[in-house]
Design a protein around this motif. Structure first.
Motif, short mmCIF file in Angstrom:
data_model
loop_
_atom_site.label_atom_id
_atom_site.label_comp_id
_atom_site.label_asym_id
_atom_site.label_seq_id
_atom_site.Cartn_x
_atom_site.Cartn_y
_atom_site.Cartn_z
N ARG A 1 0.83 -1.21 0.00
CA ARG A 1 0.00 0.00 0.00
C ARG A 1 0.86 1.26 0.00
O ARG A 1 0.58 2.23 -0.70
CB ARG A 1 -0.92 -0.03 1.23
N ARG A 2 1.95 1.24 0.81
CA ARG A 2 2.80 2.42 0.89
C ARG A 2 3.47 2.72 -0.45
O ARG A 2 3.77 3.88 -0.76
CB ARG A 2 3.84 2.26 1.99
N HIS B 1 3.55 6.91 -5.30
CA HIS B 1 3.35 7.30 -6.70
C HIS B 1 2.07 8.09 -6.93
O HIS B 1 2.01 8.93 -7.84
CB HIS B 1 3.34 6.05 -7.59
N PHE B 2 1.04 7.83 -6.16
CA PHE B 2 -0.24 8.51 -6.35
C PHE B 2 -0.82 8.90 -4.99
O PHE B 2 -0.63 8.21 -3.99
CB PHE B 2 -1.25 7.60 -7.07
N ARG B 3 -1.56 9.99 -5.00
CA ARG B 3 -2.19 10.45 -3.76
C ARG B 3 -3.57 9.84 -3.56
O ARG B 3 -4.09 9.86 -2.45
CB ARG B 3 -2.31 11.98 -3.79
N SER B 4 -4.17 9.33 -4.62
CA SER B 4 -5.52 8.77 -4.51
C SER B 4 -5.75 7.80 -5.66
O SER B 4 -4.98 7.78 -6.63
CB SER B 4 -6.57 9.89 -4.57
N LYS B 5 -6.83 7.04 -5.58
CA LYS B 5 -7.10 6.06 -6.64
C LYS B 5 -7.53 6.74 -7.93
O LYS B 5 -7.25 6.24 -9.02
CB LYS B 5 -8.15 5.05 -6.19
N GLU B 6 -8.19 7.92 -7.84
CA GLU B 6 -8.56 8.60 -9.09
C GLU B 6 -7.35 9.15 -9.81
O GLU B 6 -7.32 9.24 -11.04
CB GLU B 6 -9.57 9.73 -8.83
N GLU B 7 -6.30 9.50 -9.06
CA GLU B 7 -5.08 9.99 -9.70
C GLU B 7 -4.37 8.87 -10.46
O GLU B 7 -3.66 9.13 -11.45
CB GLU B 7 -4.15 10.59 -8.65
N ALA B 8 -4.58 7.63 -10.02
CA ALA B 8 -3.88 6.50 -10.65
C ALA B 8 -4.32 6.25 -12.08
O ALA B 8 -3.61 5.58 -12.84
CB ALA B 8 -4.12 5.23 -9.82
N ILE B 9 -5.47 6.76 -12.46
CA ILE B 9 -5.95 6.50 -13.81
C ILE B 9 -5.25 7.40 -14.83
O ILE B 9 -5.35 7.18 -16.04
CB ILE B 9 -7.48 6.67 -13.88
N PHE B 10 -4.54 8.42 -14.37
CA PHE B 10 -3.82 9.33 -15.27
C PHE B 10 -2.34 9.33 -14.90
O PHE B 10 -1.83 10.32 -14.36
CB PHE B 10 -4.39 10.75 -15.17
N PRO B 11 -1.61 8.26 -15.19
CA PRO B 11 -0.24 8.14 -14.71
C PRO B 11 0.79 8.96 -15.48
O PRO B 11 1.89 9.17 -14.99
CB PRO B 11 0.06 6.65 -14.87
N ASP B 12 0.44 9.41 -16.68
CA ASP B 12 1.46 9.99 -17.57
C ASP B 12 1.37 11.50 -17.74
O ASP B 12 2.19 12.09 -18.43
CB ASP B 12 1.36 9.35 -18.96
N HIS B 13 0.37 12.14 -17.15
CA HIS B 13 0.18 13.56 -17.44
C HIS B 13 1.36 14.42 -16.95
O HIS B 13 1.75 15.37 -17.63
CB HIS B 13 -1.12 14.07 -16.82
N ASP B 14 1.93 14.10 -15.79
CA ASP B 14 3.05 14.90 -15.29
C ASP B 14 4.23 14.84 -16.26
O ASP B 14 4.82 15.88 -16.59
CB ASP B 14 3.50 14.39 -13.91
#
Length: 285
Positions: free
Chosen positions: A71-72, A77-90
């Protein structure tokens, strides 16, 4: 709306190199690649669970377990599960900014911005199946849609700053519409890109998206490009025949359609010539 060429910033003095510099650089590159790989693996796991269990029913612990990490690790890598769906924008934002920073001085600023946002399309086109599924999810889940809108806003701000940086800074004053025009032009580029992207996604990721983008950008360039190409060199006498034909074109053209007169003039056309052409068109309307 007048753009000027900007002088490149002075490069920082190179620091003294040492034999360890190359290994450190290589290590940094490997670390970045590993980071992106893990982000994509977590995103893939999240997409799979969202598709099978539903977005609301999926937990961060399940995403981490499916990806085979703790989990850690997920929260590194992500602050939330919704952020995980957009891994490449940064990373894509960084690449788009690099395109702007490396633009040749003769290139039209709008052309540079159009090249910059193509980095976004490359991100989506690199994994069509994932992109199509992500599109479906963002239509169904308001939280994901809000996240997507926030990402788009970051690109618009980047491109607006770039276009503003190519205005004549001496002409900034109250009542000047240049900031408005820069923001509208940047928004138009992003909107044109997103229109093509949505159409491509609705088609299942099929079709010549590059050609569709170029067509959409040509419309934006025609609408906002007149009079803002001060950074482009004038065609020389040795230019290609088609360039010489463009140079020989009249400075002002006018046509009538019903009760409307449409005039098109080069920015360097004398005002009296513009008025004569319009008056002539009105006289024959």
């Amino acid at each position: 709306m007048q753009y000027v060429r900007t002088m490149p910033k002075a490069a920082k003095s190179p620091r003294a190199t040492s034999p360890s510099d190359a290994p450190e650089s290589a290590a940094g590159t490997r670390a970045a690649a590993q980071r992106l790989k893990m982000r994509r693996e977590l995103a893939t796991a999240a997409m799979e669970l969202f598709a099978t269990k539903g977005y609301e029913a999926t937990t961060v612990d399940e995403i981490a377990a499916t990806a085979g990490v703790a989990r850690r690790t997920f929260f590194r890598h992500f602050r939330s599960k919704e952020e995980a769906i957009f891994p490449d924008h940064d990373d894509t934002l960084v690449r788009a900014e690099a395109v702007l920073n490396a633009a040749p001085p003769h290139e039209h600023p709008l052309d540079t911005v159009c090249r910059g946002i193509k980095e976004v399309m490359k991100m989506y086109a690199g994994s069509p199946a994932v992109s199509v599924e992500r599109y479906r999810l963002t239509r169904e889940v308001p939280t994901l849609r809000e996240r997507e809108i926030a990402s788009v806003a970051r690109y618009e701000r980047l491109f607006t700053r770039y276009l503003l940086g190519h205005f004549d800074e001496r002409d900034h004053h109250d009542g000047n519409d240049d900031p408005l025009l820069a923001e509208v032009a940047a928004s138009a580029v992003v909107t044109a890109h997103n229109h093509v992207l949505r159409r491509w996604l609705r088609a299942g990721g099929q079709g010549d998206v590059e050609a569709q983008l170029d067509h959409a950008f040509a419309i934006v360039r025609e609408t906002f490009g007149s009079g803002i190409g001060a950074g482009r060199p004038a065609p020389s006498a040795a230019s290609a025949p088609e360039a010489r034909e463009e140079t020989a074109a009249p400075a002002v053209r006018a046509s009538t359609t019903g009760d409307v007169v449409v005039a098109v003039a080069r920015t360097d056309a004398p005002l009296d010539e513009v008025m004569r052409t319009i008056q002539k068109a009105l006289g024959t309307a």
